[in-house]
Design a protein around this motif. Sequence first.
Motif, PDB file in Angstrom:
ATOM      1  N   GLU A   6       0.992  -1.141   0.249  1.00 30.91           N
ATOM      2  CA  GLU A   6      -0.040  -0.034   0.020  1.00 30.91           C
ATOM      3  C   GLU A   6       0.878   1.132   0.044  1.00 30.91           C
ATOM      4  N   SER A   7       0.465   2.315  -0.320  1.00 35.82           N
ATOM      5  CA  SER A   7       0.988   3.556  -0.373  1.00 35.82           C
ATOM      6  C   SER A   7      -0.214   4.511  -0.574  1.00 35.82           C
ATOM      7  N   GLY A   8       0.174   5.917  -0.262  1.00 37.23           N
ATOM      8  CA  GLY A   8      -0.415   7.187  -0.142  1.00 37.23           C
ATOM      9  C   GLY A   8      -1.147   7.762   0.663  1.00 37.23           C
ATOM     10  N   GLY A   9      -0.990   6.999   1.899  1.00 41.14           N
ATOM     11  CA  GLY A   9      -1.427   7.549   3.313  1.00 41.14           C
ATOM     12  C   GLY A   9      -0.714   8.643   3.508  1.00 41.14           C
ATOM     13  N   GLY A  10      -1.291   9.501   4.587  1.00 39.82           N
ATOM     14  CA  GLY A  10      -0.508  10.729   5.079  1.00 39.82           C
ATOM     15  C   GLY A  10      -1.510  11.502   6.123  1.00 39.82           C
ATOM     16  N   LEU A  11      -1.141  12.703   6.186  1.00 45.07           N
ATOM     17  CA  LEU A  11      -2.185  13.518   6.987  1.00 45.07           C
ATOM     18  C   LEU A  11      -2.527  14.450   6.315  1.00 45.07           C
ATOM     19  N   VAL A  12      -3.959  14.777   6.537  1.00 45.83           N
ATOM     20  CA  VAL A  12      -4.941  15.547   5.908  1.00 45.83           C
ATOM     21  C   VAL A  12      -5.846  16.127   6.573  1.00 45.83           C
ATOM     22  N   GLN A  13      -6.430  17.413   6.449  1.00 48.03           N
ATOM     23  CA  GLN A  13      -7.656  17.899   7.249  1.00 48.03           C
ATOM     24  C   GLN A  13      -8.613  17.477   6.966  1.00 48.03           C
ATOM     25  N   ALA A  14      -9.787  17.618   7.866  1.00 50.61           N
ATOM     26  CA  ALA A  14     -10.871  17.112   7.807  1.00 50.61           C
ATOM     27  C   ALA A  14     -11.561  17.837   6.382  1.00 50.61           C
ATOM     28  N   ARG A  19      -5.973   9.697  -1.841  1.00 50.31           N
ATOM     29  CA  ARG A  19      -5.950   8.334  -3.070  1.00 50.31           C
ATOM     30  C   ARG A  19      -4.893   7.242  -2.503  1.00 50.31           C
ATOM     31  N   LEU A  20      -5.402   6.182  -1.918  1.00 52.22           N
ATOM     32  CA  LEU A  20      -4.594   4.957  -1.543  1.00 52.22           C
ATOM     33  C   LEU A  20      -4.392   4.235  -2.683  1.00 52.22           C
ATOM     34  N   SER A  21      -3.192   3.425  -2.986  1.00 52.80           N
ATOM     35  CA  SER A  21      -3.001   2.688  -3.906  1.00 52.80           C
ATOM     36  C   SER A  21      -2.381   1.318  -3.225  1.00 52.80           C
ATOM     37  N   CYS A  22      -2.701   0.247  -4.002  1.00 49.75           N
ATOM     38  CA  CYS A  22      -2.360  -0.853  -3.543  1.00 49.75           C
ATOM     39  C   CYS A  22      -1.784  -1.542  -4.843  1.00 49.75           C
ATOM     40  N   ALA A  23      -0.466  -1.714  -4.677  1.00 52.66           N
ATOM     41  CA  ALA A  23       0.277  -2.460  -5.859  1.00 52.66           C
ATOM     42  C   ALA A  23       0.362  -3.990  -5.811  1.00 52.66           C
ATOM     43  N   ALA A  24       0.006  -4.720  -6.533  1.00 49.80           N
ATOM     44  CA  ALA A  24       0.054  -6.323  -6.459  1.00 49.80           C
ATOM     45  C   ALA A  24       0.951  -6.845  -7.290  1.00 49.80           C
ATOM     46  N   SER A  25       1.699  -7.937  -6.859  1.00 46.53           N
ATOM     47  CA  SER A  25       2.214  -9.008  -7.578  1.00 46.53           C
ATOM     48  C   SER A  25       1.840 -10.281  -7.411  1.00 46.53           C
ATOM     49  N   ARG A  72      -9.894  -0.675  -9.560  1.00 49.48           N
ATOM     50  CA  ARG A  72      -8.970  -1.650  -9.862  1.00 49.48           C
ATOM     51  C   ARG A  72      -8.552  -1.613 -11.247  1.00 49.48           C
ATOM     52  N   THR A  73      -7.266  -1.615 -11.640  1.00 49.01           N
ATOM     53  CA  THR A  73      -6.736  -1.776 -13.072  1.00 49.01           C
ATOM     54  C   THR A  73      -6.103  -3.336 -13.128  1.00 49.01           C
ATOM     55  N   ASN A  74      -6.539  -4.236 -13.582  1.00 45.72           N
ATOM     56  CA  ASN A  74      -5.818  -5.298 -13.791  1.00 45.72           C
ATOM     57  C   ASN A  74      -4.840  -5.292 -14.685  1.00 45.72           C
ATOM     58  N   ALA A  75      -4.830  -4.513 -15.511  1.00 44.96           N
ATOM     59  CA  ALA A  75      -3.548  -4.453 -16.356  1.00 44.96           C
ATOM     60  C   ALA A  75      -2.304  -4.036 -15.739  1.00 44.96           C
ATOM     61  N   ARG A  76      -2.514  -3.229 -14.636  1.00 45.47           N
ATOM     62  CA  ARG A  76      -1.319  -2.725 -13.970  1.00 45.47           C
ATOM     63  C   ARG A  76      -1.363  -3.301 -12.725  1.00 45.47           C
ATOM     64  N   ASP A  77      -2.049  -4.358 -12.326  1.00 42.92           N
ATOM     65  CA  ASP A  77      -2.084  -4.791 -11.018  1.00 42.92           C
ATOM     66  C   ASP A  77      -2.078  -3.811  -9.800  1.00 42.92           C
ATOM     67  N   MET A  78      -3.191  -3.053  -9.890  1.00 46.01           N
ATOM     68  CA  MET A  78      -3.214  -1.798  -8.940  1.00 46.01           C
ATOM     69  C   MET A  78      -4.708  -1.878  -8.545  1.00 46.01           C
ATOM     70  N   VAL A  79      -4.890  -1.660  -7.332  1.00 48.47           N
ATOM     71  CA  VAL A  79      -6.151  -1.467  -6.582  1.00 48.47           C
ATOM     72  C   VAL A  79      -6.119   0.037  -5.800  1.00 48.47           C
ATOM     73  N   TYR A  80      -7.209   0.846  -5.917  1.00 49.10           N
ATOM     74  CA  TYR A  80      -7.241   2.417  -5.516  1.00 49.10           C
ATOM     75  C   TYR A  80      -8.313   2.341  -4.463  1.00 49.10           C
ATOM     76  N   LEU A  81      -8.065   3.289  -3.648  1.00 48.79           N
ATOM     77  CA  LEU A  81      -9.370   3.950  -2.642  1.00 48.79           C
ATOM     78  C   LEU A  81      -9.143   5.265  -2.564  1.00 48.79           C
ATOM     79  N   GLN A  82     -10.072   5.954  -3.416  1.00 52.59           N
ATOM     80  CA  GLN A  82     -10.241   7.264  -3.344  1.00 52.59           C
ATOM     81  C   GLN A  82     -11.167   7.486  -2.264  1.00 52.59           C
ATOM     82  N   MET A  83     -10.634   8.805  -1.404  1.00 54.83           N
ATOM     83  CA  MET A  83     -11.192   9.028  -0.205  1.00 54.83           C
ATOM     84  C   MET A  83     -11.417  10.575   0.115  1.00 54.83           C
TER      85      MET A  83
END
Length: 127
Positions: A6-14, A19-25, A72-83
Amino acid sequence: QVQLVESGGGLVQAGGSLRLSCAASGRTFSTAAMGWFRQAPGKEREFVARVTWSGGSTYYADSVKGRFTISRTNARDMVYLQMNSLKPEDTAVYYCAADSRNREIVRITTTAGYEYWGQGTQVTVSS
């Protein structure tokens, strides 16, 4: 086997967005349903969202419905979570997870329903 990072986490104001990303192999990614979970300090890991292997169906926890979007984008082996419209109660470590056993079922919300897990990424929402 599926490896998840996973990547994309951090500190944000209310009210802000992340956008979190998950790279899969691994060979089974494109045939696995994928989910996002989160765990706040002192609480159990809870379901956030799930997408089927084809990407055609999604399911959300009531607490995030209308604010979060899984894709998700299977071609790039990615899953996203837009928050969007983040709230302080969204603060948690967010985990990506894969389920290769019930890939066409969308309403699987327990941790036991997933075989593979990432290490998590921290999301902190300040008030």
